[in-house]
Scaffold this active site. Sequence first.
Site, short mmCIF file in Angstrom:
data_model
loop_
_atom_site.label_atom_id
_atom_site.label_comp_id
_atom_site.label_asym_id
_atom_site.label_seq_id
_atom_site.Cartn_x
_atom_site.Cartn_y
_atom_site.Cartn_z
N ASP A 58 -18.09 -0.82 -8.78
CA ASP A 58 -16.88 -0.36 -8.11
C ASP A 58 -16.58 1.10 -8.43
OD1 ASP A 58 -14.64 -0.66 -6.49
OD2 ASP A 58 -13.35 -1.29 -8.13
N CYS A 100 -1.24 -3.49 2.28
CA CYS A 100 -1.66 -4.39 1.20
C CYS A 100 -0.91 -4.07 -0.10
CB CYS A 100 -3.17 -4.25 0.99
SG CYS A 100 -3.82 -5.24 -0.37
N CYS A 144 -1.99 -8.01 -6.21
CA CYS A 144 -1.50 -9.22 -5.55
C CYS A 144 -2.67 -10.19 -5.43
CB CYS A 144 -0.95 -8.86 -4.17
SG CYS A 144 -0.37 -10.28 -3.20
#
Length: 377
Positions: A137, A217, A244
């Site tokens: 990532d 988001c 979330c």
Amino acid sequence: MTIDYHQLAQDIKHWGKDLGFQHVGICDVDLSKHEAQLQRWLDAGYHGEMDWMARHGMMRARPAELLPGTIRVISVRMNYLPPEAGFAQTLKQPQKAYISRYALGRDYHKLVRNRLKQLGQKIEQAVGPFGYRPFVDSAPILERPLAEKAGLGWTGKHSLILNETAGSWFFLGELLIDLPLPVDSPVSNQCGKCVACMTSCPTQAIVAEGVIDARRCISYLTIELDGPIPEAFREAIGNRIYGCDDCQLVCPFNRESDITEEQDYHCRPQLYQQDLLTLFQWDEATFLKNTEGSPIRRIGHLKWLRNLSVAIGNAPYDPALLDALISRQGQDAMLDEHLDWAIAQQMTKREAAAVEVLPTKTKRLIRIVEKGLPRDA
């Protein structure tokens, strides 16, 4: 030296599991079918302020441009679900701070990257020098399409990789290599007609199957966004102060997910199910100390307070929360915008709470006056 690549592939999967990866797959580097979709996503502005998503163009879909000579990608997953997750309990207590499950332990980037580096070194010991580079990532690469291609799972309607037995509670990592290993086959998509993730998103950020408008988001709003959180989304954020998990919480494949084997991913007590007030009272030094080695640290103390302000505004009225908000005013213009909003929310709830304790006759009189009706109406 003649290399038996089929045997080497099996050895790599065995070594990977010894290093703590629950699944190891291998794929080629052809992601050309994803280029048009990536461009449409960028053209729609769904990446928001994440300029780095567009900066490298189509390199994301071309691993060989990232590391010249790459012909295969070893894709791995590592479970991160802690044993004391406590999802529903925290979300149901609006005075508590909800932090995404992946962020309650140690930052995964270094841990997974180091394990991938060790995997590369084990391969090197077996075959001699070769070209490889680990990524977690941290580079312009489409890790989810690669994981799907390597057979780790399929892309769910929430855009995350889903595995039949592991759900989606796992980190992904890649080892780019220049060895012609045999590749694995993708697995079939098993989502069927289920749209639970799409309908449960608090801000309707899943705008189509597998397509996320990051600007809506909550993970983007509380982590990636540097400026003010749009007022239209503040109430929907609830008590979520960092990330979330809603789209994962409702997924049927996550009901029986395995608990992580990594102690480092277990919940830190100073972050787990803490009161909003406790976290809001941290000064910067305390924030930095308590988030050392955590992914939360990278958002900084100011955004931490911004996110907490929104959550406090959504919490039930509490004079201690209201006083805490007021005490923070004047430090920063961007923070003040959220403090002012949260103070207004708390004061509105205070007024509503005061009305609730009035006698029924008095409440009726207030309603009459508000409507502008005669008192004898």
